[in-house]
Scaffold this motif. Structure first.
Motif, PDB file in Angstrom:
ATOM      1  N   HIS A 197      43.728  52.295  43.708  1.00  0.00           N
ATOM      2  CA  HIS A 197      44.224  52.047  42.354  1.00  0.00           C
ATOM      3  C   HIS A 197      44.616  53.354  41.663  1.00  0.00           C
ATOM      4  O   HIS A 197      43.750  54.172  41.388  1.00  0.00           O
ATOM      5  CB  HIS A 197      43.096  51.351  41.574  1.00  0.00           C
ATOM      6  N   ARG A 198      45.904  53.540  41.463  1.00  0.00           N
ATOM      7  CA  ARG A 198      46.449  54.802  40.906  1.00  0.00           C
ATOM      8  C   ARG A 198      46.132  55.977  41.839  1.00  0.00           C
ATOM      9  O   ARG A 198      46.000  57.116  41.391  1.00  0.00           O
ATOM     10  CB  ARG A 198      45.917  55.077  39.495  1.00  0.00           C
ATOM     11  N   GLU A 248      48.279  51.481  44.837  1.00  0.00           N
ATOM     12  CA  GLU A 248      48.743  50.793  43.624  1.00  0.00           C
ATOM     13  C   GLU A 248      49.276  51.831  42.663  1.00  0.00           C
ATOM     14  O   GLU A 248      48.693  52.916  42.537  1.00  0.00           O
ATOM     15  CB  GLU A 248      47.567  50.040  42.984  1.00  0.00           C
ATOM     16  N   ASP A 301      51.514  52.209  38.641  1.00  0.00           N
ATOM     17  CA  ASP A 301      52.186  51.628  37.477  1.00  0.00           C
ATOM     18  C   ASP A 301      53.488  52.372  37.278  1.00  0.00           C
ATOM     19  O   ASP A 301      53.538  53.589  37.507  1.00  0.00           O
ATOM     20  CB  ASP A 301      51.316  51.813  36.226  1.00  0.00           C
ATOM     21  N   HIS A 327      50.367  55.150  33.669  1.00  0.00           N
ATOM     22  CA  HIS A 327      49.766  53.894  33.228  1.00  0.00           C
ATOM     23  C   HIS A 327      49.965  53.641  31.738  1.00  0.00           C
ATOM     24  O   HIS A 327      50.461  52.588  31.337  1.00  0.00           O
ATOM     25  CB  HIS A 327      48.263  53.893  33.555  1.00  0.00           C
ATOM     26  N   GLU A 329      53.343  48.113  39.877  1.00  0.00           N
ATOM     27  CA  GLU A 329      53.177  47.279  38.679  1.00  0.00           C
ATOM     28  C   GLU A 329      54.148  47.722  37.593  1.00  0.00           C
ATOM     29  O   GLU A 329      54.147  48.891  37.187  1.00  0.00           O
ATOM     30  CB  GLU A 329      51.733  47.390  38.149  1.00  0.00           C
ATOM     31  N   LYS A 334      55.088  47.743  33.752  1.00  0.00           N
ATOM     32  CA  LYS A 334      54.287  47.640  32.534  1.00  0.00           C
ATOM     33  C   LYS A 334      55.119  47.066  31.389  1.00  0.00           C
ATOM     34  O   LYS A 334      56.196  47.576  31.072  1.00  0.00           O
ATOM     35  CB  LYS A 334      53.773  49.038  32.142  1.00  0.00           C
ATOM     36  N   MET A 393      54.135  43.795  41.022  1.00  0.00           N
ATOM     37  CA  MET A 393      53.137  43.073  40.234  1.00  0.00           C
ATOM     38  C   MET A 393      53.439  43.227  38.748  1.00  0.00           C
ATOM     39  O   MET A 393      54.011  44.235  38.326  1.00  0.00           O
ATOM     40  CB  MET A 393      51.739  43.681  40.428  1.00  0.00           C
ATOM     41  N   PHE A 423      51.569  41.753  34.692  1.00  0.00           N
ATOM     42  CA  PHE A 423      50.861  40.778  33.864  1.00  0.00           C
ATOM     43  C   PHE A 423      51.864  39.861  33.171  1.00  0.00           C
ATOM     44  O   PHE A 423      51.482  38.799  32.684  1.00  0.00           O
ATOM     45  CB  PHE A 423      50.045  41.487  32.770  1.00  0.00           C
ATOM     46  N   LEU A 434      49.483  39.261  37.754  1.00  0.00           N
ATOM     47  CA  LEU A 434      48.184  39.796  37.339  1.00  0.00           C
ATOM     48  C   LEU A 434      47.605  38.940  36.218  1.00  0.00           C
ATOM     49  O   LEU A 434      48.343  38.437  35.356  1.00  0.00           O
ATOM     50  CB  LEU A 434      48.342  41.242  36.872  1.00  0.00           C
ATOM     51  N   TRP A 451      41.288  43.395  40.973  1.00  0.00           N
ATOM     52  CA  TRP A 451      41.209  44.757  40.445  1.00  0.00           C
ATOM     53  C   TRP A 451      40.119  44.801  39.377  1.00  0.00           C
ATOM     54  O   TRP A 451      39.777  43.746  38.843  1.00  0.00           O
ATOM     55  CB  TRP A 451      42.560  45.183  39.831  1.00  0.00           C
ATOM     56  N   ILE A 498      41.431  46.114  45.033  1.00  0.00           N
ATOM     57  CA  ILE A 498      42.126  47.241  44.400  1.00  0.00           C
ATOM     58  C   ILE A 498      41.050  48.094  43.725  1.00  0.00           C
ATOM     59  O   ILE A 498      40.330  47.613  42.854  1.00  0.00           O
ATOM     60  CB  ILE A 498      43.170  46.729  43.386  1.00  0.00           C
TER      61      ILE A 498
HETATM   62  O1  G3P Z   1      46.061  46.535  39.972  1.00  0.00           O
HETATM   63  C1  G3P Z   1      46.129  45.878  38.771  1.00  0.00           C
HETATM   64  C2  G3P Z   1      45.565  46.708  37.698  1.00  0.00           C
HETATM   65  O2  G3P Z   1      46.032  48.015  37.855  1.00  0.00           O
HETATM   66  C3  G3P Z   1      45.922  46.177  36.372  1.00  0.00           C
HETATM   67  O3  G3P Z   1      45.351  46.868  35.322  1.00  0.00           O
HETATM   68  O4  G3P Z   1      45.459  48.366  33.415  1.00  0.00           O
HETATM   69  O5  G3P Z   1      44.783  49.263  35.637  1.00  0.00           O
HETATM   70  O6  G3P Z   1      47.143  48.613  35.194  1.00  0.00           O
HETATM   71  P1  G3P Z   1      45.710  48.347  34.876  1.00  0.00           P
END
Ligand code: G3P
Ligand code: CA
Length: 263
Positions: free
Chosen positions: A9-10, A36, A38, A51, A123, A125, A161, A163, A183, A230, A250
């Motif tokens: 994640h990131r 992963e 953003d 992010h 992802e 945003k 991905m 939301f 998401l 996640w 994740i």
């Molecule tokens: O992998 C999904 C997750 O990253 C979503 O939340 O806020 O960390 O981008 P966020």
């Protein structure tokens, strides 16, 4: 029990500053199946891996990412806020892979150069001032890299991905062969039966939602979906999602998850 994919994640963002090249290379070294990230658009239309809407938390800049040009962002330090960007024997920052803005192009170059299979979760945003341009630019870039129409034996496989259901829908329209993840932070009423909209076949619930709704993962999987959860950093959360049989984990700490899985 199935063995889930492990996504960083990131990047390996517990140990190193999130969304830096160093954090992603560390995750690949650790053996993560995927990464992963953003993405946001700069004022001059470049996709960058950041992010937050604002620059303040993860850089020495201030204000909105979307109000800056790529050149302005390139001048900022995106790593020194994190203890992992500093050498253990002093306070000199490590090399620029720990501090430089990461563009999506540089991340794609890195995964294509990795010489092994890598799954990349991108992802988009929202809400943001550029709306659908984010998905348009993303698909254009992925097409340029030959990643928008995946073949099964391609080593790098991209999944998009969001939301925002509308963003997922745009990806389905622009690049129908790209897998998508919707998401989920909460549980919308329409999801009660486990069915996802727009041909999306992967659900991405947060760990808080999985804890609160033990029936959610089985329902989503019974309806034919995959489930990526996640952000699974704690040992007990990892046990919970493994017992639930999720398809993807994740995490900020991929090495830990891989060790638990005996990999
Ligand atoms: O992998 C999904 C997750 O990253 C979503 O939340 O806020 O960390 O981008 P966020
Ligand atoms: Ca994210």
């Amino acid at each position: 029990m199935t063995t889930p994919l492990v996504f960083a994640h990131r990047g390996s963002s517990y140990d190193l500053p999130e969304h830096t090249l160093a954090a992603y290379l560390r995750a690949l070294d650790e053996g993560a199946d995927g990464l992963e990230c953003d993405v946001r658009l700069t004022r001059d239309g470049h996709l960058v891996c950041v992010h937050d809407r604002r620059l303040d938390r993860t850089s020495n800049g201030h204000g909105l990412v979307s109000a800056r040009t790529l050149a302005e962002l390139e001048a900022l330090d995106f790593g020194s806020w994190h203890p992992g960007a500093v050498a253990a024997d002093g306070d000199e920052p490590l090399d620029e892979s720990h501090t430089r803005l990461l563009t999506l192009e540089r991340l794609l170059d890195a995964v294509l150069a990795a010489g092994r299979p890598v799954r990349l979760l991108i992802e988009t945003k929202h809400p943001c001032r550029y709306g659908r341009d984010v998905e348009r630019r993303l698909v254009t870039l992925l097409r340029r890299y030959g990643l928008a129409e995946p073949r099964p034996d391609d080593p790098v496989q991209v999944t998009v991905m969001s939301f925002a259901p509308i963003a997922v829908r745009r990806i389905r329209d622009l690049a129908p062969d790209l897998p998508t993840v919707l998401l989920l932070e909460g549980l919308p009423r329409w999801l009660r039966l486990g069915r996802l909209p727009f041909g999306t076949r992967i659900a991405g619930p947060g760990i808080g939602l999985v804890r609160a709704r033990p029936q959610l993962v089985p329902a989503l999987r019974a309806a034919g979906n995959q489930v990526y959860v996640w952000t699974v950093n704690e040992a007990e959360d990892l046990e919970l999602v493994l017992a639930a049989g999720v398809d993807g984990v994740i995490t900020d700490r991929p090495a830990r998850a891989l060790a638990r899985l005996g990999r």
